[in-house]
Enzyme design. Structure first.
Site, PDB file in Angstrom:
ATOM      1  N   GLN A 274       0.829  -1.203   0.000  1.00  0.00           N
ATOM      2  CA  GLN A 274       0.000   0.000   0.000  1.00  0.00           C
ATOM      3  C   GLN A 274       0.864   1.252   0.000  1.00  0.00           C
ATOM      4  OE1 GLN A 274      -2.102   0.783   3.684  1.00  0.00           O
ATOM      5  NE2 GLN A 274      -3.999   1.198   2.582  1.00  0.00           N
ATOM      6  N   GLY A 275       0.563   2.184  -0.879  1.00  0.00           N
ATOM      7  CA  GLY A 275       1.291   3.452  -0.913  1.00  0.00           C
ATOM      8  C   GLY A 275       0.345   4.613  -0.674  1.00  0.00           C
TER       9      GLY A 275
ATOM     10  N   GLU B 264     -10.534  -2.606   5.295  1.00  0.00           N
ATOM     11  CA  GLU B 264      -9.338  -2.688   6.126  1.00  0.00           C
ATOM     12  C   GLU B 264      -9.726  -2.782   7.589  1.00  0.00           C
ATOM     13  OE1 GLU B 264      -5.082  -0.347   6.437  1.00  0.00           O
ATOM     14  OE2 GLU B 264      -6.822   0.747   5.758  1.00  0.00           O
TER      15      GLU B 264
ATOM     16  N   SER C 262       4.249  -1.365   3.945  1.00  0.00           N
ATOM     17  CA  SER C 262       4.668  -2.644   4.523  1.00  0.00           C
ATOM     18  C   SER C 262       5.243  -3.542   3.434  1.00  0.00           C
ATOM     19  CB  SER C 262       3.478  -3.346   5.186  1.00  0.00           C
ATOM     20  OG  SER C 262       3.082  -2.609   6.311  1.00  0.00           O
TER      21      SER C 262
END
Lengths: 380, 326, 380, 326
Positions: free
Chosen positions: C125-126, C243, C160
């Site tokens: 994820q960015g 999430e 991550s």
């Protein structure tokens, strides 16, 4: 650093202990939040005063014995350990008296302090209003000047034992055009003033421990103004410092309660067997009372060194009030099936303790103070 | 695995909620606090008429043949309304226990109880039976279940902090029931859990309502993050206690082998939820919540009592530890 | 309400359990936050996928078996109870895939879902930036349109396993004049794009589990835009729902950890004697995992009844993240003198757990959501 | 009853604080994390030069004849700087224990130790001795105190989460000391308490500084009431742990009969304070605090280790319960 008590301190402790052992009533008095109990407690204040124990740290001319702060803490340890009654005059002695010492004229000091200390005149606080609880600056009760008098209109609430008290110390708005902290004054009001009515409100336990005050043209002479006209906020904040700090709740009270909790655990363990989960809660309560004790003696040293009590009083307020709740909640849990019974001193104590995190500035406000004034975090 | 309630169950819940909203407002609870019995004037009759009072009896005995999964929602409603009537003692414990025991004692009492003509009380053996003086037959649940007819029994009364809960020590002629005391105890603890959830929910709702309209320092008390997080924490406890209490009801109804352990789970979570909700409600209300005249304390004290009744959190934690073998 | 599992559900459980018992590696894999461990975990994802267990709830054409939500929860219970490895592909499968299902074109779905599920392409994820952590609307990374491409400039952080990942799903500002929530777009970026550099950052345990991404003119084709240009915020918020909710942390994971904690207690009690104070903490952890289990099954029923997951996902996020910390902290306390050792799976788990209350919206933000959106308290 | 420190004690504290501020910045601690010894290059020597290393020895042995009330402020400073040097093992435990034992072993080691030429290690018997490999004589404290010279001993190393703490199991030729193991243990636990307070204070200070300048949603993170109250709670724990730790030091120095109980009080409060400060610091920092490159974790992990060392909170709670007779 020498944490032993000096021979003089030990002697003071012995004297207090001996006197208390001989004088504390064998039977508990009736609740001071009832009319009869209130008078029983007043009589006990007379006894304390006449023996010189009512206000140990005060000057002799007002009935004290000029005890040091350490000696006062020692007295409190002994007082509560002896099982002596609660102090019906404490609102006057703890909240008002420091203000009278700091801001009162010598006439006011002479007029008010001894009767207050002896319980001849018992004081109640008239600060909160229905719309001004924690936010005291929202006070609306007005006191308009009329020559040498102030004429009060408005309503106060949550006055502890206000239905029985002899005098009220009130915060009122003497400048009708003022807002927030400006234009307030600190007035002392006799309970028998015409145009003032005190009506009891039941507390959580159903006893008439609170009162609402209704002011309808009550006239108070300017000699009962404490501090300057319009300076009530600054005067009151000095009192608030005492309320939150050393003067209101000495560690001795909680040390005694923790010791009783340990005894309760032992007693129940003898009859029902040990209960290790709850034992840990007893240990926590005992630890809290000890932590408060050492923190208080450390604070005493700082004060003696000239430091102000300041915002750090907020630390103490949060600690003792939350400790008091946990301590009594633990006792009720230990009591098991008897925990819900209304006729136990632990339930009385629990109900009383629950007011702690609310009054004298809620603990949320105390945490704001700690974070903003002690830690220096930004207000917004 | 299906956690949803049937339409009938939901409708029954709504009917009881409507009844209690109309007939059991705080004034009625206050009356029960002050009167001789600790009970209301007509509510038990109204509940009997709806079939609630005897719902857990088999249809053959005049009941609705319903079980704990039907009852659990109604117990939550009883908690939410602070209902001062013996739904726990009579409907959740007394009736199914008598039905299980059968024999002469059921013969003598069950149909009357189902019809609401006789009231069943219950207490932990060595503890107190709530409302025994207004009951006809009290079940004392210990290593066995002893049924004591109130007529002729000696009753010693003690005052609860919740004045509608009249606490009695009961002693009299007894019959030992042929019924499982562990099951009866779990029925009581499970029902207390559901009531705790209801009480906690009311405390939360009432506080949310209060802090949204109470202003301090120029804005609603409920807009302060500290107050928000207090209430969020109470909501969290309730959110997780409720499914556990419903699951416990199912375990009892279904005879799940882990019933006792999972009833204990429910009771711990529900007790802790109502304890936190009560503390939070009082703290967020401030001084007004601390008065006798304001209604909040009716629920707060019910919560204190139910949280301690039928095993408090520590007692049930010990039982869970034993079930886990630790 | 019937809380027994159906015969079909029991059969599904048995099948999963049997397969796992036969296939879970006997030895733990190396940490997935190291280069070698990452590839070991990728290989395990291949095995899972090829046996049909990688994404049980997905449609068959993408490699799933169209399992119900209850079956997925059952699978997770069995998966974690079996001691199987952590899921290196979970960021893609849990956070990105729901968005691809909802917002992706069918070409995008066909292109990305199977390789993601099989671990052929592992996603990171960015979203976060040095100055935009919890406050995602503060994103500054720009993606300027240039014909069919976007040209990215800026910096992302806390990705991550970003140093090893094959693809990134990024939130970038495609409208340079926009502010806050407007003008953001959701872009999928291959790790080997020219002008993109990923640099590892050490996590708390010293392993290179995070990366910073530096974009310096990285060109990405518009076919990698997920959802509409400028609609990135709405698209991203759908992912945020996943999430925080059911998809990220199924109860099975915590039930298995709680069971291991109970076992640890027993093992230590055998060798050192029982420790009743700490026993209560073990019970608390076990209770938390069970409470989460029943709340999740109750939520499943609500979802099946057509209710949205909505803000209530915040309840679950707070519960599992704080449970995870307590559970591992309890284990470290049980370990006593060995609690500080770095070479224990409990310490690894503790360090991992500590990130829980921070990421995916801090628990402070979750509590704001609970109080404002669920309880309806005023925002200001 | 006088809780104030003397001017000399305050000056000594300030001198050590200045030394550590200059010579023990995070880079130096990091070096100790990575190197072979877990210790710094010159700090122990500098501390020896100031007299700190041997301060607890009698003046006749070259020390300063100081006691725990003099040392406690320095231990707080050591915690505040995350000092990776054996102030606890050597100065707080080793030297006074050797001095107490006297005899041949003191003859052999004490003066060297006071001069900083020999280093004393310490560990709980059956536990680990931190830094044994860089010690010359290790005291293993259990039912008795066994002194093991490191030369010729077998050392088995384990990795701590705090990489500057090198954990060793020690086995070798031993001499049983004629000294009170309970006192030695309390010296260690008391010193750990003071260090915990210092570590906690640093964690709090660093976090206050960070949240005051970090902006989210248009205002400083430190202006959010939730963050404020987290930090106020950590401050509360520290505020009450500190006097307890200082009081414990006095109890040890003065031979107070309640020494063990009150050392346990200090260790529980200090362990809980540093645990909460670590959790709070990480949570209020957010992701940056979770990285190895950022310095926060050096203190966090020291806190975790010290909180568990020499009896964690649960162990000391049990000891208090025993002292209270419950």
């Amino acid at each position: 650093m020498d944490l032993s008590f000096t021979p003089a301190e030990e002697e003071f402790r012995d004297e207090a202990r001996t006197w208390l052992a001989e004088n504390v009533p064998a039977e508990p008095l009736a609740s001071m939040d009832t009319p009869d109990g209130f008078e029983e407690h007043r009589a006990w204040e007379h006894i304390l005063f006449d023996a010189g124990w009512a206000v140990v740290s005060w000057p002799e001319r007002f009935g004290g014995r000029e005890a040091s702060l350490v000696e006062w803490l020692i007295f409190e340890e002994e007082y509560w350990a002896s099982g002596a009654p609660g102090r019906v005059s404490s609102n006057g002695v703890s909240l008002l008296a420091p203000t009278v010492f700091d801001f009162g004229t010598s006439e006011q000091q002479d007029r008010f302090l001894r009767p207050m200390a002896r319980g001849d005149e018992i004081w109640a606080q008239g600060w909160s209003e229905p719309d001004a609880g924690s936010d005291l600056a929202g006070i609306k009760t007005k006191a308009q000047r009329d020559g040498e008098h102030f004429v009060i209109e408005g309503q106060k609430t949550w006055c502890s034992r206000g239905a029985f008290a002899d005098w009220f110390f009130c915060l009122v708005r003497t400048d009708p055009d003022s807002e927030r902290h400006a234009g307030l004054s600190y007035l002392l009001v006799p309970a028998d003033t015409e145009g003032l009515e005190a009506r009891a409100i039941g507390r959580l336990d159903g006893e008439p421990g609170f009162a609402e005050l209704f002011f309808d043209g009550a006239r108070v002479h300017e000699r009962y103004l404490l501090g300057g006209e319009g300076e009530g906020w600054a005067v009151a904040m000095a009192t608030t410092g005492s309320e939150r700090g050393l003067n209101l709740r000495a560690p001795g009270r909680f040390m005694a309660a923790a010791d009783r909790l340990v005894d309760l655990y032992k007693e129940l363990a003898d009859s029902r067997g040990p209960d290790l989960d709850r034992r840990d809660q007893v240990v926590s309560a005992w630890m809290g009372s000890q932590a408060y004790r050492w923190q208080t003696y450390a604070t005493e040293a700082r004060l003696r060194g000239g430091a102000p009590i300041g915002s750090e009083a907020s630390f103490m307020k949060v600690l003792w009030s939350e400790l008091d709740v946990e301590l009594h909640a633990t006792a009720l849990r230990l009591l098991g099936r008897d925990g819900e019974r209304a006729d136990s001193s632990w339930m009385d104590g629990y109900v009383f303790a629950l007011s702690g995190p609310i009054y004298a500035g809620t603990n949320e406000i105390q945490r704001n103070i700690i974070s903003e004034r002690v830690l220096g975090l930004p207000r917004r | 695995m299906d956690f949803s309630f049937s339409d009938d169950q939901i409708m029954f819940q709504e009917a009881v909620r409507d009844l209690l909203a109309n007939e059991c407002p705080p004034e009625v609870v206050r009356e029960a606090w002050e009167n001789d019995t600790g009970r209301t004037d007509g509510l038990w009759g109204a509940l009997a008429e709806m079939g609630v009072v005897g719902m857990t009896a088999p249809e053959s005995a005049g009941g609705l043949g319903m079980d704990e999964t039907d009852l659990v929602l109604l117990l939550e409603e009883a908690g939410r309304a602070a209902l001062p009537e013996p739904l726990l003692e009579h409907t959740a414990v007394g009736i199914p226990t008598l039905a299980e025991a059968g024999g002469a004692i059921a013969e003598a009492w069950l149909e009357q109880a189902v019809a609401g003509e006789a009231t069943l009380g219950a207490g932990a053996d060595g503890g107190y039976a709530v409302g025994a003086a207004t009951s006809d037959l009290v079940l004392l649940i210990g290593d066995e279940i002893r049924a004591v007819p109130v007529a002729g029994a000696s009753l010693v009364e003690h005052q609860s902090v919740d004045w509608s809960r009249r606490l009695f020590e009961v002693d009299g002629d007894e019959v030992v029931l042929d019924a499982d005391p562990g099951l009866a105890f779990d029925r009581a603890a499970g029902a207390a859990s559901a009531q705790c959830v209801g009480v906690a929910q009311h405390l939360l709702d009432a506080t949310v309502e209060y802090v949204a309209q109470r202003y301090q320092f120029g804005k609603p008390v409920g807009s302060y993050q500290a107050v928000k997080h207090h209430l969020a924490n109470a909501a969290l406890k309730i959110e997780f206690a409720r499914p556990a209490a419903r699951h416990a009801a199912w375990c009892i109804a279904a005879g799940d082998p882990d019933r006792s352990r999972d009833v204990s789970l429910a009771k711990v979570l529900a007790s802790e939820a109502v304890d936190l909700a009560a503390r939070t409600a009082l703290q967020c209300h401030g001084a007004i919540g601390y008065t006798f005249e304001y209604d909040l304390h009716l629920w707060m004290k019910r919560g204190w009592a139910l949280s301690a009744a039928w095993g408090d959190a520590a007692w049930h934690r010990n039982r869970i530890a034993a079930a886990l073998g630790i």
